[in-house]
Scaffold this motif. Structure first.
Motif, PDB file in Angstrom:
ATOM      1  N   ASN A 143       0.849  -1.176   0.000  1.00  0.00           N
ATOM      2  CA  ASN A 143       0.000   0.000   0.000  1.00  0.00           C
ATOM      3  C   ASN A 143       0.894   1.238   0.000  1.00  0.00           C
ATOM      4  OD1 ASN A 143      -1.687   2.199   0.749  1.00  0.00           O
ATOM      5  ND2 ASN A 143      -3.122   0.812   1.747  1.00  0.00           N
ATOM      6  N   PRO A 144       0.917   1.999  -1.105  1.00  0.00           N
ATOM      7  CA  PRO A 144       1.785   3.188  -1.151  1.00  0.00           C
ATOM      8  C   PRO A 144       1.513   4.181  -0.026  1.00  0.00           C
ATOM      9  CG  PRO A 144       1.012   2.636  -3.350  1.00  0.00           C
ATOM     10  CD  PRO A 144       0.239   1.766  -2.392  1.00  0.00           C
ATOM     11  N   LEU A 145       0.255   4.256   0.454  1.00  0.00           N
ATOM     12  CA  LEU A 145      -0.044   5.146   1.571  1.00  0.00           C
ATOM     13  C   LEU A 145       0.708   4.698   2.815  1.00  0.00           C
ATOM     14  CD1 LEU A 145      -1.651   7.360   3.061  1.00  0.00           C
ATOM     15  CD2 LEU A 145      -3.446   5.650   3.404  1.00  0.00           C
TER      16      LEU A 145
ATOM     17  N   GLU B  39       4.315   5.563   2.569  1.00  0.00           N
ATOM     18  CA  GLU B  39       4.566   6.984   2.844  1.00  0.00           C
ATOM     19  C   GLU B  39       4.571   7.256   4.343  1.00  0.00           C
ATOM     20  OE1 GLU B  39       5.515  10.799   1.815  1.00  0.00           O
ATOM     21  OE2 GLU B  39       4.992   9.308   0.284  1.00  0.00           O
ATOM     22  N   LEU B  40       3.590   6.698   5.062  1.00  0.00           N
ATOM     23  CA  LEU B  40       3.521   6.913   6.506  1.00  0.00           C
ATOM     24  C   LEU B  40       4.722   6.298   7.213  1.00  0.00           C
ATOM     25  CD1 LEU B  40      -0.286   6.163   7.046  1.00  0.00           C
ATOM     26  CD2 LEU B  40       0.812   8.411   7.055  1.00  0.00           C
ATOM     27  N   LEU B  41       5.094   5.093   6.808  1.00  0.00           N
ATOM     28  CA  LEU B  41       6.241   4.430   7.431  1.00  0.00           C
ATOM     29  C   LEU B  41       7.518   5.217   7.197  1.00  0.00           C
ATOM     30  CD1 LEU B  41       5.303   0.798   6.356  1.00  0.00           C
ATOM     31  CD2 LEU B  41       5.274   1.667   8.702  1.00  0.00           C
ATOM     32  N   GLY B  42       7.632   5.823   6.018  1.00  0.00           N
ATOM     33  CA  GLY B  42       8.802   6.644   5.725  1.00  0.00           C
ATOM     34  C   GLY B  42       8.877   7.899   6.570  1.00  0.00           C
TER      35      GLY B  42
ATOM     36  N   VAL C 195      -5.824   8.283  13.651  1.00  0.00           N
ATOM     37  CA  VAL C 195      -6.779   7.369  13.031  1.00  0.00           C
ATOM     38  C   VAL C 195      -7.137   7.911  11.657  1.00  0.00           C
ATOM     39  CG1 VAL C 195      -8.777   8.503  14.112  1.00  0.00           C
ATOM     40  CG2 VAL C 195      -8.967   6.130  13.321  1.00  0.00           C
ATOM     41  N   MET C 196      -7.238   7.002  10.679  1.00  0.00           N
ATOM     42  CA  MET C 196      -7.638   7.414   9.349  1.00  0.00           C
ATOM     43  C   MET C 196      -8.300   6.243   8.635  1.00  0.00           C
ATOM     44  SD  MET C 196      -4.200   7.620   6.942  1.00  0.00           S
ATOM     45  CE  MET C 196      -5.196   8.213   5.571  1.00  0.00           C
ATOM     46  N   GLY C 197      -9.067   6.557   7.598  1.00  0.00           N
ATOM     47  CA  GLY C 197      -9.715   5.508   6.827  1.00  0.00           C
ATOM     48  C   GLY C 197     -10.445   6.106   5.642  1.00  0.00           C
ATOM     49  N   ARG C 198     -10.836   5.221   4.709  1.00  0.00           N
ATOM     50  CA  ARG C 198     -11.495   5.651   3.477  1.00  0.00           C
ATOM     51  C   ARG C 198     -12.868   5.014   3.349  1.00  0.00           C
ATOM     52  NH1 ARG C 198     -12.870   4.900  -1.537  1.00  0.00           N
ATOM     53  NH2 ARG C 198     -12.667   2.640  -1.284  1.00  0.00           N
TER      54      ARG C 198
ATOM     55  N   LEU D 284      -0.629  13.299  -4.331  1.00  0.00           N
ATOM     56  CA  LEU D 284      -1.020  14.468  -3.535  1.00  0.00           C
ATOM     57  C   LEU D 284      -1.752  14.035  -2.269  1.00  0.00           C
ATOM     58  CD1 LEU D 284      -1.428  17.519  -3.126  1.00  0.00           C
ATOM     59  CD2 LEU D 284      -3.452  17.351  -4.603  1.00  0.00           C
ATOM     60  N   TYR D 285      -2.653  13.084  -2.404  1.00  0.00           N
ATOM     61  CA  TYR D 285      -3.393  12.582  -1.237  1.00  0.00           C
ATOM     62  C   TYR D 285      -2.455  11.975  -0.212  1.00  0.00           C
ATOM     63  CZ  TYR D 285      -5.630   8.647   1.193  1.00  0.00           C
ATOM     64  OH  TYR D 285      -6.005   7.707   2.120  1.00  0.00           O
ATOM     65  N   ARG D 286      -1.560  11.092  -0.659  1.00  0.00           N
ATOM     66  CA  ARG D 286      -0.647  10.424   0.290  1.00  0.00           C
ATOM     67  C   ARG D 286       0.203  11.442   1.038  1.00  0.00           C
ATOM     68  NH1 ARG D 286       0.425   6.992  -4.223  1.00  0.00           N
ATOM     69  NH2 ARG D 286       2.501   7.939  -4.455  1.00  0.00           N
ATOM     70  N   ARG D 287       0.755  12.369   0.304  1.00  0.00           N
ATOM     71  CA  ARG D 287       1.678  13.319   0.936  1.00  0.00           C
ATOM     72  C   ARG D 287       0.941  14.290   1.856  1.00  0.00           C
ATOM     73  NH1 ARG D 287       5.720  14.492  -4.268  1.00  0.00           N
ATOM     74  NH2 ARG D 287       6.681  12.404  -4.253  1.00  0.00           N
ATOM     75  N   THR D 288      -0.258  14.702   1.449  1.00  0.00           N
ATOM     76  CA  THR D 288      -1.022  15.614   2.301  1.00  0.00           C
ATOM     77  C   THR D 288      -1.435  14.919   3.595  1.00  0.00           C
ATOM     78  OG1 THR D 288      -1.859  16.751   0.341  1.00  0.00           O
ATOM     79  CG2 THR D 288      -3.036  17.122   2.404  1.00  0.00           C
ATOM     80  N   ALA D 289      -1.905  13.665   3.481  1.00  0.00           N
ATOM     81  CA  ALA D 289      -2.306  12.914   4.672  1.00  0.00           C
ATOM     82  C   ALA D 289      -1.108  12.668   5.583  1.00  0.00           C
ATOM     83  CB  ALA D 289      -2.954  11.598   4.258  1.00  0.00           C
ATOM     84  N   ALA D 290       0.035  12.289   4.991  1.00  0.00           N
ATOM     85  CA  ALA D 290       1.225  12.024   5.804  1.00  0.00           C
ATOM     86  C   ALA D 290       1.735  13.304   6.466  1.00  0.00           C
ATOM     87  CB  ALA D 290       2.311  11.392   4.939  1.00  0.00           C
ATOM     88  N   ASP D 291       1.693  14.412   5.736  1.00  0.00           N
ATOM     89  CA  ASP D 291       2.102  15.697   6.332  1.00  0.00           C
ATOM     90  C   ASP D 291       1.232  16.022   7.546  1.00  0.00           C
ATOM     91  OD1 ASP D 291       4.041  16.071   4.406  1.00  0.00           O
ATOM     92  OD2 ASP D 291       2.857  17.470   3.196  1.00  0.00           O
ATOM     93  N   TRP D 292      -0.074  15.826   7.400  1.00  0.00           N
ATOM     94  CA  TRP D 292      -1.015  16.151   8.479  1.00  0.00           C
ATOM     95  C   TRP D 292      -0.753  15.290   9.714  1.00  0.00           C
ATOM     96  CZ3 TRP D 292      -4.703  19.903   8.905  1.00  0.00           C
ATOM     97  CH2 TRP D 292      -5.665  19.750   9.903  1.00  0.00           C
ATOM     98  N   LEU D 293      -0.592  14.003   9.506  1.00  0.00           N
ATOM     99  CA  LEU D 293      -0.381  13.097  10.640  1.00  0.00           C
ATOM    100  C   LEU D 293       0.998  13.295  11.257  1.00  0.00           C
ATOM    101  CD1 LEU D 293      -2.088   9.966   9.075  1.00  0.00           C
ATOM    102  CD2 LEU D 293      -2.884  11.246  11.069  1.00  0.00           C
TER     103      LEU D 293
END
Length: 706
Positions: free
Chosen positions: A497-499, A502-505, A561-564, A689-698
């Motif tokens: 999962n690329p998301l 991104e978070l693990l990174g 916490v996050m989800g789709r 854009l979604y992955r990076r924005t979500a990771a930035d926020w968290l």
């Protein structure tokens, strides 16, 4: 229709599953004569052929999935996102040179090569939205046309080809009422609406009694299945229509063209129907499993029906239905089953001599090839072969008539790819699928998750997968994101999962649980969140967080916490039911208020959602109490909402009203709207854009800079 060695199978509420015999039973009905199709029948529209060079490859770590082979097995059509959006590609099975067949920017979602090899059918989503259309194209890229879904406001998806390849089944969802008029309880008809006059069926068939009145002519919001001739030599033939339907798909047509296998019904109440096409009525019906819509096939002589079903059982199995010459059941038996594992995928070639079964073993796939023996009264099958797979999960199977198959595989350490399994079932990666080592950018290897089991506060055992960020101190609790999948009937599986990558990174661990309502753990687990059980599902999220804290993995002061989709709903619900537990949340395409959701979603989605969440009129108070907006005053944690601008499954207003309410109460909140996307984010630039924005926020809220 007794299931051998089990209790008798019944339709819901004790209604026998076999309909009355058609008039003149015992003699073969005449071949179906195309009746004048309603004004809403699909009208094919010619499209320009794709010409010129293939689009440039923008993703080295691209994915390939949904294979469909030509009759010889020498060429394969498939979906690939190497150009940044899922498109239709085709090429030799054992070569590296492939070409795009539709260069339009509209994402492609399904593919099916005709049995005669002359056409490739596929579904695309204009603008990335939920209203899809069915197209066909010649293997050389010429003759492209929209078969169904070209009408404004309509939507269509693929059914099966007839065995000779002369016609394609399509399902058409007709335009819903004007959205500005939607209000209150939504699209679901009252109990008195939708009833058709006696004799009002048009080559359709009544469902089981549990779902209300008989079928009638399609009106606004209905679903209809047609057989469409891509060559245009014959008019579309209406097979089946249903007002207020939740789902409808033609899965197979018998070789003689007499019977059709139809899957219909809302989530949790799917049903397989055998339709006598000429007589216009059902001859057999049986509950079937959720999940993959391709639930079965007829044998070559149409005297046996193979079904993937969980009727009267916890886990889906392969059932053998013996049919008489009128299509009525002569008995149902279990042909293959596994203790604690569900049959996820069933694929049978046209000759019906063997089948490929994909079993779900706690999220991973175990593949099995079996010989089919329609003539054996005991339902036994065999011999069986079990190939060794290079990756954990099979998402699609495309059998080849001569033997062997193509399989779409995903794993925890790679993007989706397509493998050919020869007649000995030895797998080899196709030359146009990305290599395993190209799954992620250099220097950041994928993380293989570990399975976790935890106990909810009421004793129910939950499962999931834990991802530990690289270079994380193993003895020190880390910031952790609880990620919740959609559905709720989806299942968390060990695929890359690329998301998560991104978070693990960013130094954030990820725990991805299956809370109650998820698939893969049996029907009782799927149904455990029905009605007021959804309150327990919300508590499951908190219990999962508490479990990883108790193990010493997660820092209790740095939980997110996050989800789709449904996971987005659970994210919002967790933030307002457990306001002091999480430091931040990311809700993606989630429902914030069931009343406004039912008012704004598509009519067929509303029908299916009511079976899972509750009826917007009858269960109004329950749905109000389950809606995050009803408790938004409790919100404390900063929240990011993400939505596709063309999402008509869960309209963007669901995110907008939650963000607005948060801001009104002084809680930091932001909304990211992705252009040209629907409920699924399919374009590479938007996904990034979604992955990076979500990771930035968290990262900002869970790992604040000192």
């Amino acid at each position: 229709m007794p299931l051998e060695h089990t209790n008798p199978l019944r339709h819901a509420h004790g209604t026998p599953g076999v309909a009355a015999a058609p008039p003149g039973a015992g003699a073969r009905p005449p071949d179906p004569v195309p009746v004048p199709a309603p004004a809403s029948a699909p009208t094919p529209v010619a499209m320009p052929a794709h010409r010129g060079v293939d689009p440039p490859t923008v993703l080295a770590a691209h994915g390939c999935w949904y294979p469909s082979a030509d009759p010889t097995g020498g060429h394969v059509a498939f979906i690939c996102d190497r150009a940044g959006v899922p498109q239709l590609w085709s090429g030799p099975a054992r070569g590296a040179e492939v070409h795009v067949l539709d260069g339009d920017p509209d994402p492609v979602t399904e593919v099916s090569w005709s049995p005669d090899g002359r056409w490739i059918a596929y579904t695309s989503a204009p603008g990335g939205g939920e209203h899809t259309r069915v197209l066909v194209v010649r293997p050389d890229g010429t003759g492209r046309q929209v078969l169904a879904g070209a009408e404004p406001g309509s939507s269509a998806h693929l059914g099966c080809w007839t065995r000779d390849g002369t016609a394609l089944a399509v399902t058409v969802a007709h335009p819903s009422p004007v959205r500005s008029e939607h209000a209150g309880p939504g699209h679901l008809p009252s109990e008195t609406e939708g009833a058709s006059p006696a004799g009002g069926l048009t080559r359709g068939a009544a469902p089981s009694e549990r779902d209300g009145p008989a079928l009638g002519p399609v009106r606004s919001g209905g679903l209809a299945a047609y057989l469409v001739d891509p060559d245009g030599a014959t008019a579309p033939v209406l097979l089946f229509s249903e007002e207020g339907a939740a789902s409808l798909r033609v899965c197979d047509v018998s070789a003689d063209g007499r019977f059709a296998l139809v899957r219909r019904g809302p989530r949790g109440r799917r049903e397989a129907l055998v339709l006598d096409i000429a007589a216009g009525r059902t001859t057999f019906g049986l509950h079937v499993a959720d999940g993959d819509p391709w639930i079965g096939r007829f044998s070559a002589d149409a005297r046996t029906l193979w079904l993937r079903s969980d009727a009267e059982r916890e886990f889906a199995a392969l059932l053998k239905v013996r049919l008489d010459e009128e299509g009525k059941s002569g008995g149902v038996s279990v042909a293959a089953e596994r203790e604690g594992s569900a049959l996820d995928l069933l694929s049978v070639p046209h000759h019906g001599q063997w089948a490929v079964l994909a079993w779900n073993a706690h999220g991973a796939t175990e593949l099995e090839s079996v010989g089919l023996t329609p003539d054996r009264a005991d339902g036994a099958i065999g011999p069986r072969h079990h190939p060794v797979l290079p990756h954990e999960v099979v998402t699609r199977i495309a059998p080849v008539e001569r033997g062997g198959l193509f399989a779409a595989l995903s794993g925890s350490r790679r993007r989706p790819g397509i493998w050919e399994l020869d007649e000995a079932l030895v797998p080899s990666r196709t030359g146009w699928s990305a290599r395993d080592e190209d799954a992620v950018p250099p220097g950041r290897p994928p993380v293989r998750p570990v399975p976790l089991r935890c106990e909810a506060r009421d004793g129910l055992v939950l499962g999931g997968w834990y991802y530990r960020a690289p270079e994380q101190d193993p003895g020190r609790p880390a910031p952790c994101v609880i990620h919740l999948h959609g559905g709720p009937e989806e299942q968390e599986r060990p695929v890359f999962n690329p998301l998560y990558h991104e978070l693990l990174g960013r130094g954030l661990d990820v725990f991805a649980p299956d809370v109650r309502g998820s698939s893969g753990w049996g029907r009782s687990f799927v149904d455990a969140d029905l009605g007021a059980g959804r309150f327990a599902a919300i508590d499951d999220v908190a219990d999962c967080a508490a479990h990883v804290v108790s193990l010493g993995y997660a820092d209790p002061l740095r939980l997110g916490v996050m989800g789709r989709s449904y996971g987005g709903y659970l994210t919002m619900a967790s933030l307002v039911w457990h306001p002091d537990l999480f430091r931040a949340g990311v809700a993606v395409c989630g429902m914030s208020d069931f009343d406004t959701f039912f008012a704004g979603t598509e009519p067929w989605i509303a029908q299916s959602a009511a079976a899972k969440y509750g009826h917007p009129e009858h269960d109004r108070e329950l749905l109000r109490s389950l809606s995050p907006m009803s408790r938004v005053d409790q919100l404390r944690a900063p929240v990011l909402a993400v939505h596709g601008e063309h999402d008509t499954n869960v309209p963007p207003t669901e995110s907008e009203q939650f963000v607005r309410a948060a801001r009104d109460r002084g809680v930091p909140a932001r909304q990211l709207t992705l252009r040209n996307e629907g409920h699924e984010f399919l374009r590479a630039d938007n996904r990034r854009l979604y992955r990076r924005t979500a990771a930035d926020w968290l990262e900002r809220h869970l790992r604040p800079t000192p």
